[in-house]
Design a protein around this motif. Structure first.
Motif, PDB file in Angstrom:
ATOM      1  N   ILE A 234       0.889  -1.332   0.215  1.00  0.00           N
ATOM      2  CA  ILE A 234       0.173  -0.218  -0.666  1.00  0.00           C
ATOM      3  C   ILE A 234       0.835   1.379   0.118  1.00  0.00           C
ATOM      4  O   ILE A 234       0.424   2.342  -0.581  1.00  0.00           O
ATOM      5  N   TYR A 259      -2.808   1.066  -5.922  1.00  0.00           N
ATOM      6  CA  TYR A 259      -3.117   1.439  -4.491  1.00  0.00           C
ATOM      7  C   TYR A 259      -4.411   0.960  -4.412  1.00  0.00           C
ATOM      8  O   TYR A 259      -4.471   0.382  -2.960  1.00  0.00           O
ATOM      9  N   ARG A 263      -5.149  -2.482  -1.465  1.00  0.00           N
ATOM     10  CA  ARG A 263      -5.665  -2.141  -0.415  1.00  0.00           C
ATOM     11  C   ARG A 263      -6.598  -3.084   0.673  1.00  0.00           C
ATOM     12  O   ARG A 263      -6.740  -3.259   1.079  1.00  0.00           O
TER      13      ARG A 263
END
Ligand SMILES: Cc1cc2nc3c(=O)[nH]c(=O)nc-3n(C[C@H](O)[C@H](O)[C@H](O)COP(=O)(O)OP(=O)(O)OC[C@H]3O[C@@H](n4cnc5c(N)ncnc54)[C@H](O)[C@@H]3O)c2cc1C
Length: 427
Positions: A234, A259, A263
């Motif tokens: 992350i 990204y 997550r």
């Protein structure tokens, strides 16, 4: 946990209940989908000791192997998610009497009743390692994209002066971000391979005692691979967006997708806290820190070898690694000593402890790589650039990532009070 499985006279079970978050629980990619489902039989003991595992196909199979009746398992919805949008996450209903078999999805018991959780953990342990590898993969992909963009994008003059604007890779802070990304992806990959090697030894070594020791080492490493690599991914994917500037925030470049996809990795197959609980409890305190200390002894050996080297980079890496190993050892001592007297305090530091272990193991593996590259350079390797970069990457990690180990140690050993000071209603 509330799903029920009622035995039938023909040896099958009728299953009813609801399951959420089922990855690929429904899709159009295959004619049939086979679910592995946990459910409780009517007279099962309370809690996790009363869960059994069943195979429940979407379509039953006829005697001749062809697809048969539609079973009573249906997809109620597909979730809308932050990322991994190509992976359908289904809500499944079992036993709503919507199929062609009457009420209750028909399932077959796997193994014995009430041993479902134990069987599921065979899959879970493998999946935890694999999710760690997803973290490595996303970090590597984010790094490659960011490095390519940094060579392409021209913006601002160089700090030391230049005729015109330069590719952003010339700016020291962009270098810092790229090294942050590159070194952590490389370290996490090496830690995962180190762990995987112990899994192989645990399976195939002819000596039973060696197999047992290797299994214990592998099991110590799994929460690190899962927890640390995914948390790292992350941070790395976030840095990748930053390297792209405004282009990172819009979808066109794909940096934002890394990204969003990264997550989930710290959540599914057990959140980072669940990995850390396992690391503190089963993987450190239960054996009195024995496996952790055996690894720390090896880390210290590498550190001592490097600290004594004439090459400045290797000596510096060795000194940082020694300090990291000391921090790791201090926390293992703290966990083992305090587990019985201050269990809440110990668990308040469980995730920082997992992170500390991750960065020290990462620094160790990169240090070993740097030593190997120094040997290759000494032997006149043709691939100088590769080996010089390995040593430089290990040096960056030692100076910028491994240095966090001491701070984490202080937070863990001295910081529980602050974590736990407020009562629940003060939040
Ligand atoms: C996209 C997606 C796909 C998934 N795929 C599957 C799948 O295919 N099959 C499947 O079975 N599951 C699947 N899951 C479920 C997933 O494994 C769980 O969501 C995850 O394990 C977290 O559990 P939870 O959602 O109940 O969170 P909770 O347990 O409610 O956690 C909430 C917060 O509390 C913390 N917490 C909870 N318990 C503790 C504790 N004991 N100590 C410290 N902190 C704690 C957590 O760390 C977290 O921060 C999927 C989930 C998602 C989102």
């Amino acid at each position: 946990m509330r799903s029920r499985a009622v035995p039938q006279t023909d040896g099958t079970y009728r299953i009813s209940g609801q399951k959420v978050y089922i990855t690929y629980g429904e899709h159009d990619l295959a004619d049939n989908i086979v679910h592995l489902v946990l459910a409780r039989t009517p007279d099962a003991p309370e809690g996790v000791k009363g869960i059994s595992l069943f195979v429940v196909p979407k379509r039953l199979i006829n005697e001749d192997g062809t697809l048969g009746k539609r079973n009573d398992v249906y997809c109620a919805s597909i979730e809308h998610k932050l990322g991994i949008k190509a992976s359908p996450t289904a809500v499944l209903l079992f036993g709503d009497d919507k199929g062609e078999v009457g009420p209750g999805a028909i399932g077959q018991l796997v193994g014995e009743e009430n041993r479902g959780l134990e069987y599921m953990f065979i899959m879970m342990n493998a999946a935890r390692f694999q999710v760690g590898m997803q973290g490595v993969a996303i970090a590597e992909r984010a790094y490659q994209k960011a490095a390519a963009y940094a060579k392409e994008r021209v913006q601002s003059r160089a700090v030391e002066g230049s005729a015109g604007p330069v590719p952003i890779i010339e700016h020291p802070d962009v270098r810092r971000m790229l090294m942050f990304m590159r070194s952590q992806a490389e370290a996490a990959r090496a830690v995962a391979y180190f762990a995987a090697a112990w899994a192989d030894i645990a399976h195939y070594h002819p000596d039973a005692e060696k197999r047992r020791q290797a299994a214990a080492t592998y099991e110590h490493m799994v929460p690190i691979v899962k927890g640390w690599s995914t948390e790292m991914s992350i941070d790395v994917a976030s840095a990748g967006i930053q390297v792209h500037g405004g282009m990172g925030y819009i979808e066109e470049t794909g940096a934002a997708q890394f990204y969003r996809d990264a997550r989930i990795l710290t959540i599914y197959e057990g959140t980072t806290a669940i990995q850390a609980n396992d690391f503190v409890g089963r993987k450190t305190a239960r054996d009195g820190g024995a496996v952790a200390r055996a690894l720390i002894a090896q880390i210290r050996q590498t550190a001592a070898e490097l600290a004594g080297r004439a090459e400045g980079d290797l000596a510096a890496i060795g000194r940082r690694l020694a300090a990291g190993a000391d921090a790791y050892a201090d926390v293992v001592d703290y966990v083992v000593a305090q587990m019985k007297t201050d269990i809440r305090g110990v668990f308040a530091g469980s995730v920082p402890y997992l992170k500390l272990a991750g960065i020290v193991h990462g620094g160790w593996q990169l240090a070993r790589g740097a030593a190997a590259s120094a040997r290759a350079l000494g032997a006149g390797s043709d691939d100088r650039s590769f080996h010089v970069a390995k040593i430089a990457t290990a040096r960056y990690f030692a100076d910028h990532v491994l240095t966090a180990a001491g701070g984490l140690r202080d937070s863990i050993v001295d910081g529980a009070t602050g974590v736990l000071a407020l009562s629940a209603d003060q939040f």
